[in-house]
Design an enzyme around this catalytic site. Structure first.
Site: not given
Length: 945
Positions: A406, A475
């Site tokens: 991220e 994820e």
């Protein structure tokens, strides 16, 4: 510019190298250090590096540790926002600064010459001195730094000083959804480096699945020889390739060969795993076989020590993962302590090794100023990936390098990928943030919906580069609170499409910190900015107790599938490599949950990816509802589980429930002493509500649609939260209006309307009670009135029974909780528990404890007296000592105080769970909408012993 705000990688450290041990002398410097915390660098004492500095009034602090967990300041949790102004590379002047000092002596036999001081982890920035001389500055908290100190050492009275700053320029690269806490949190070691020793090495060990041959070559210094006694290798020049027959390493068969690298001055033990990682045909393969990644994301966490994780705790993680069928770990979002990867090598886990990098807080600013595209940070980015790869390059378990998490995209990330491709072409590169897959080798997504996975599996992506790559979910299945739901449907998609190769549930462990009577989360330490309980999102609780989510995940991903087949029992092998020869198959026949017979099932060895059907064993006849449970267990002990450990099970229905016996004559309703009496029940004549059953005081049952909301009900990732819509509709405060109570004849009929205040919609609920000797039959008819705005939390009845009825027994789904989209782990059987044991102690209290597909249940006192409810045919129930409202209001487990009654819910339906806390909501098939519904329950009192 102060070194604290330098966007570079630090200074003074040696080039990165592999983590390893040898027979050269080593001295652990872990233990009690002197410590002083100052509120800022300006307030920190001057001259702490001096050997004569007086630290006698300072506190003691263990190293490794995080100082906030030892009474110095407080930890803080954010997921995305930086807890300081975003002004890179600057950090606040109010920058807590911890000075650490240690005096140590060398062992009497410590050799003269070169020595290296190794720090395995300092958060977030440290300036280091030895005997008054500065060694350098570290950044990259979860990466090692080494310094040459041989010329500075003396036999006794060495003074090591480390000044650690909570914030630094490096903090901008470490926004990793975890507690902000500071200190020397991994080992500190002094290593003697003999002349002519082994400074670094890389065991390049590959396996050719077409020939069965392994090739090993070691990149290292001169005059190093390799020995692998088990393979008959002795004195082989390390730099020369060697080809020989070997058994390959995989997560299923973690075959390691013990060997040594040696010079005249030093011997290094090595553990060699032969395996080859490739991408071909749009699939990620090891040793020629495509993988199915049944993985988890793992942060390092201990509820008492934070990111200080002992080897014993790391081992506990690995053993728990293996015992729950997990085969892969993504080291979110930094390299773990090296001991963890050693355990992955030993016991067998595929690893995505992730660099210590995340700049997530810049997303809130539209990624303006993000370091990923800023040339000032290029060297820091490259330094972090170099230290990751060099440290862990010898681990066969590591099959992909991940650039970080991220951090959007940018030239610095592309440069990292370029460096990795050049340095280690034997492992693919992963980074989810490269959405176009311009510089990575696998297509990775977070929380892709089931529809998105299906589209990717069909290769309908509009990006040609992505279409040709293996797909994984780095994820998914956000394991926050009660959930995740929908794991089975993900597995079905992964198995349907060859390019979809599984993924990693977020995440392994709840990051709760031990507090008085509960586990703490964001906001519990007075943080002005925090993300609440979003840090409580693991498959295991902070104390590593498996949650229902882990039990469900283990069932969904079990490597052997056992199911009914017209010809008997179907056994499917879903391992990637091994056959089923290591397993023993046993069966148990139960009639209404009571064991009738058991035996061993003769199953031939089934090859990977194949299945076989075997006939049913000879079974004795039964007259009641009977189920055959077949289990697959390890025939002998492994390094991670004892013999008999069950890896998979399946159930087959053998015979249906007994036919219902003819009902006896109905009993009449009569009035006496201001009460309505029907059989063993007494009712309030005004409301028609049951008030006593067989002498047990009760209240209810009455129609109820509310449940304490879950984290997923409150989640915003699938649109407006369901909990918000439910509350807006007033479903948490439904009111009951009695229309009629008809007590004539042989039935008690109560007509009601149940509706929220301020709304025009509601539910007509008609209750029809009938007595048959000692039993009461309740038929409930539910009819929606008006337009309901959305889904219902649940649909069923709520009642209260005496608090003395603290034992529960039931025949149905169990032993644990289950919900419509998370029920694969529930088997049909007969179970018992204390009412208190039916609760799942989610760190943030919420709806829990539902038992599903229940044929009958009873709640009894210590003498065995109580109340029994039978389904017609089944129902769900919860039993708890507090109301749904109290559960909804609680913020920690110790907020829940028991009432003097047991609150029961008896349900015909529940809304699914989904993963909207971070991911898709409830799949359409599991959404509960208001519709005309009828269900029947039977009630009776149970006599005592």
């Amino acid at each position: 510019m102060s070194y604290v705000e330098d966007p570079g990688p630090g200074r003074g450290s040696l080039p990165p190298r592999a983590a390893f041990t040898s027979d050269a002398p080593a001295l652990s410097l872990n233990g009690a250090w002197r410590f002083r915390l100052s509120p800022s660098l300006a307030a920190a004492p001057a001259g702490v590096e001096g050997e004569e500095f007086d630290d006698s009034a300072w506190d003691e602090l263990p190293v490794p540790s995080l100082w906030q967990l030892h009474g110095h300041g407080r930890p803080a949790y954010t997921n995305v926002p930086y807890p300081f102004p975003v002004d890179p590379p600057h950090v606040p002047s109010d920058n807590p600064t911890g000075d650490h000092r240690l005096r140590f002596d060398l062992p009497a036999d410590w050799p003269a010459g070169s020595a290296v001081l190794r720090f395995d982890g300092i958060d977030s920035c440290g300036q280091i001195w030895l005997n008054g001389t500065e060694l350098g500055v570290t950044q990259g908290s979860r990466l090692p730094s080494e310094f040459e100190v041989g010329a500075l050492l003396r036999p006794s009275g060495n003074v090591l000083v480390v000044r650690v700053h909570q914030w630094s320029a490096g903090s901008y690269l470490e926004d990793q959804d975890m507690w902000w806490a500071s200190g020397i949190f991994r080992a500190v070691t002094l290593l003697a480096r003999p002349a002519g020793g082994i400074g670094d090495y890389w065991v390049r060990a590959f396996y050719d699945h077409t020939t069965g041959l392994g090739t090993v070559r070691v990149e290292t210094g001169p005059n190093v020889v390799l020995a692998i006694p088990e393979l008959g290798v002795t004195g082989h020049p390390a730099g020369e390739p060697l080809e020989l027959p070997v058994e390959p390493w995989s997560a299923e068969t973690p075959r390691l060969y013990d060997g040594t690298l040696a010079t005249a001055a030093e011997r290094v033990p090595v553990r060699i795993g032969f395996r080859t990682v490739t991408i071909s045909g749009g699939q990620l393969k090891v040793n020629g076989r495509p993988l199915m990644l049944r993985g988890v994301n793992r942060h390092e966490h201990d509820p008492h020590t934070g990111r200080v994780v002992s080897p014993e705790t790391a081992l506990a993680d690995v053993l728990l993962m293996k015992r729950h069928n997990i085969n892969a770990v993504r080291t979110s979002h930094y390299p773990p302590d090296p001991a963890f990867l050693e355990l992955c090598d030993t016991h067998g886990l595929w690893v995505i090794d992730e660099c210590d990098l995340e700049t997530h807080g810049f997303e809130l600013l539209g990624w303006a100023g993000n370091p990923s595209g800023d040339p000032r940070w290029t060297e820091a980015y490259l330094d972090r990936i170099r230290r990751t790869v060099e440290r862990d390059k010898n681990r066969p378990s590591v099959i992909l390098w991940s650039l970080g998490n991220e951090s959007h995209t940018g030239e610095n990330l592309a440069r990292m990928a370029e460096w990795v491709h050049d340095r280690d072409p034997s492992r693919p590169v992963h980074y989810e943030g490269d959405h176009d897959c311009a510089y990575v080798d696998v297509h990775s997504r977070m929380y892709a919906t089931h529809e998105d996975v299906e589209r990717i599996g069909r290769r309908e992506d509009d990006n040609a580069r992505r279409r040709d790559l293996p797909f994984l979910q780095c994820e998914y299945g956000h394991a926050m609170g009660n959930g995740p739901g929908g794991l089975l449907e993900y597995r079905e998609l992964f198995e349907r499409y060859p390019n979809c190769q599984g993924g990693f549930v977020w995440e392994w462990i709840d990051h709760g910190l031990a507090a008085d009577g509960h586990f703490a989360y964001g906001g519990d330490f007075g943080e002005q900015l925090h993300d609440g309980n979003f840090v409580i999102d693991g498959l295991v609780f902070p104390d590593r107790t498996p949650s229902p989510g882990l039990i469900e995940f283990a069932k969904v991903i079990e490597p052997v599938r056992i199911s009914a087949d017209p010809a008997g029992i179907r056994i499917g092998n879903h391992y990637d490599f091994v056959d089923t020869g290591h397993l023993t198959f046993t069966w148990v026949l139960e009639e209404e949950g009571t064991e009738v017979a058991r035996g061993v099932l003769d199953v031939p060895s089934v090859h990977s990816g194949q299945s076989v059907t075997v006939p049913l064993p000879a079974l004795p006849s039964t007259s009641g509802e009977s189920w055959l449970t077949v289990s697959a267990a390890w025939a002998s002990a492994t390094t991670w589980a004892p013999a008999g450990h069950v890896v998979a099970w399946g159930q087959l229905a053998v015979s249906a429930a007994r036919a219902a016996e003819p009902l006896p004559r109905r009993g009449p309703v009569f009035r006496t002493g201001g009460r309505l009496v029907l059989g063993a029940g007494e009712f309030d004549p005004a409301t028609g509500v049951l008030s006593s059953l067989g002498g047990h005081a009760v209240h209810g049952p009455r129609l109820d649609v509310w449940r304490a909301t879950t984290d997923n009900d409150r989640g915003e990732f699938a649109g407006r939260p369901q909990a918000e819509l439910w509350r807006e509709a007033g479903l948490h405060r439904m009111q009951h209006r009695v229309i009629t109570v008809d007590a004539d004849g042989e039935e008690l009929v109560v007509r009601t309307r149940v509706a929220p205040p301020a709304q025009a919609f509601g539910l007509f609920a008609d209750y029809t009670w009938t007595a048959f000797e000692d039993r009461l039959r309740l038929r409930v008819e539910v009819t929606p009135d008006g337009e309901f705005p959305g889904t219902l939390p649940r649909l069923g009845l709520a009642m209260a029974v005496p608090g003395t009825l603290g034992s529960a027994e039931w025949f149905g789904g169990g032993p644990g909780e289950a919900y419509p989209d998370s029920r694969q782990a529930a088997r049909i059987g007969r179970f018992s528990s204390r009412v208190d044991g039916l609760q799942t102690p989610y760190v943030f209290p919420q709806e829990n404890g539902n038992r599903t597909a229940v044929r009958w249940a009873r709640w009894t006192d210590p003498d065995g007296a109580g109340i029994r409810v039978d389904g017609d045919p089944v129902f769900d129930f919860t039993a708890r000592r507090w109301t749904a409202a109290a559960l909804e209001a609680a913020r920690h487990t110790d907020d829940l105080l028991p009432d003097d009654v047991v609150h029961l819910t008896l349900d015909v339906a529940q809304q699914g769970l989904g993963t909207a806390s971070c991911g898709p909501g409830v799949l359409p098939r599991y959404r509960l909408v208001a519709q005309k519904t009828e269900f029947t329950l039977w009630f009776r009192a149970v006599p005592g012993h």
